[in-house]
Scaffold this active site. Sequence first.
Site, mmCIF file in Angstrom:
data_model
loop_
_atom_site.group_PDB
_atom_site.id
_atom_site.type_symbol
_atom_site.label_atom_id
_atom_site.label_comp_id
_atom_site.label_asym_id
_atom_site.label_seq_id
_atom_site.Cartn_x
_atom_site.Cartn_y
_atom_site.Cartn_z
ATOM 1 N N ALA A 170 -55.539 53.356 186.621
ATOM 2 C CA ALA A 170 -54.745 53.135 187.835
ATOM 3 C C ALA A 170 -54.149 51.729 187.795
ATOM 4 C CB ALA A 170 -55.599 53.325 189.090
ATOM 5 N N GLY A 171 -52.842 51.665 187.506
ATOM 6 C CA GLY A 171 -52.148 50.387 187.527
ATOM 7 C C GLY A 171 -51.193 50.346 188.700
ATOM 8 N N SER A 172 -49.946 50.745 188.465
ATOM 9 C CA SER A 172 -48.983 50.822 189.565
ATOM 10 C C SER A 172 -49.399 51.865 190.596
ATOM 11 C CB SER A 172 -47.594 51.151 189.016
ATOM 12 O OG SER A 172 -47.102 50.102 188.205
ATOM 13 N N GLU B 47 -45.844 38.782 195.726
ATOM 14 C CA GLU B 47 -46.069 38.813 194.283
ATOM 15 C C GLU B 47 -44.769 39.083 193.533
ATOM 16 O OE1 GLU B 47 -49.357 41.178 192.848
ATOM 17 O OE2 GLU B 47 -50.356 41.043 194.795
ATOM 18 N N ARG C 228 -26.715 23.000 165.929
ATOM 19 C CA ARG C 228 -26.867 23.712 164.653
ATOM 20 C C ARG C 228 -25.498 24.012 164.044
ATOM 21 N NH1 ARG C 228 -30.429 24.829 160.482
ATOM 22 N NH2 ARG C 228 -30.190 26.979 159.756
ATOM 23 N N GLN D 268 -16.658 32.359 168.373
ATOM 24 C CA GLN D 268 -16.400 33.028 169.647
ATOM 25 C C GLN D 268 -17.494 34.034 170.001
ATOM 26 O OE1 GLN D 268 -13.157 36.001 170.218
ATOM 27 N NE2 GLN D 268 -12.266 34.435 171.562
#
Length: 381
Positions: free
Chosen positions: A131-133, A241, A267, A278
Site C-alpha cells: 500500500a503506497g499511493s 507535502e 565547454r 543552435q
Amino acid sequence: MDWEWTEEQDLLRRSLRDYVRDRVTPHVLAWEAAGEVPRSLFTELAQLGVLGLRLSPEYGGGGQDFWYTVVLLEELMRCGSLGVPVAVMAHSEFATMLIERYGSPALRAHYVRGAAEGRLIGALGVSEPDAGSDVAGLRTRAVRDGDDYVINGAKLYITNGTIADYITLAVRTGGPGARGISMIVVPTDSKGLTRRRLRKLGTHASDTAELFFEDCRVPAANLLGAENDGFGMIMSGFEGERLVLSVMACSHARLLFDQARQWGHDRRVFGHPVLGFQVWQHRLADVLTRIEAAEALARRGVDLYVRGRPAQSEISMAKLFATETARYVASECAQILGGQGYMEESLVGRLHRDALAMTIGAGSSEVMRELIARANHLIAQ
C-alpha cells in the site's frame, strides 16, 4: 520566476544562503556517503529558528505561513543534494505537522517542542509493501489492549526511518478501507520495532527504511485525534507535502539549468562553445520555458494554500508538472555535459539520479492525473 518577497523573507533567505554555503554544501558528499544527515543539521536549523517554521510558537515554532517554507526549501536545495531538504521536510512538515494539528496537549508539548528544538527527529510512516499511493489499503494493525495499542505489520520507504526518534504511524484500528485507519505516535525505542535501512538510486543523504512491528506496544495516549479518523488526517497533510515536492522540483530544475548553461558557455567542441550550436540553444530554451511554467504553477498552488482556498486540483497540477519537468530537465542537462553528466563526482550527474524519485513521492504522477481528472469533471459516467 520573479516574486515579491517581504523584507523579513529576504532577510531569512540571506541568512539561509550563508548557512547553506558554509555549513551544508561542503559536507553533502560525506553525508551522501554515510547515507544520512547528521543530527547536528537539525539542531543548527533549530538554532537559526527555521526547523519549525510553520509550527506553533507555543511549542517553539515560528508560526509562519508556507511562503517561509518556500524560502527554506529554495535555499536548502542550493546545496546540491536532494536528500538534505527531504530529511528536513519529512521531519518538520510531514511527521510533526500532524502531531501539531491533531495531537493532545501532552503530545504536542513533548514531540512538537522537541522537533522544533531539534532534540527529536520525526518520520512519517504510511507506505507499506502492499500500500503506497493506495493509503486506504494499508494493513499494519493496531489492537487496543488496556492502556496500550499493540501494533503488528510493516512499513516501507520511510524517510528518516533509521534516524528518527518517533514515527507518526498510520495503522488500521477498524475495518477495511479508509474509515478504519488511525494515526499514532510510536517512539522508536519501543520494544517490538525493528528498522532496516534501504539502498536507493539517489537522495543518498536521506536515509530510507523498512520498519517491522511485532507485538509493538504503544500507549493509547499517543493516538492522534479519534480512533479511525486517521485517513482524513493523512489527506489533510498531502497538500503541504505535494507543495513541498513542487517547490523542490522547481529548485532542482533551476540548479540543473544553471549548471548546464555555464557548461554550454565554457565547454568548447569543434572549436566553438557548446552554446554556439543552435541545437543546444533551442534545447536549453525549451528547458527554461518548462521551468518558468512549473514555477508559476507552484507559486499559484502556494498562494491558494496560504489563503485557505480549495486547491487540490491546482496543487496536483503543480506537483505533476514540476516533478515531471525536473526529470525532463535532468535528462536534457545531463546530455549537454556528455560523459561528465554520467559521473557521480559531477553535480549534474547526482542531480540527474536524484530527480528519479520526484514523480513518485507524496503521490505518483498517475495519482495526480487522477485527482485532476476528478476535480475537473473529466470522468464520464
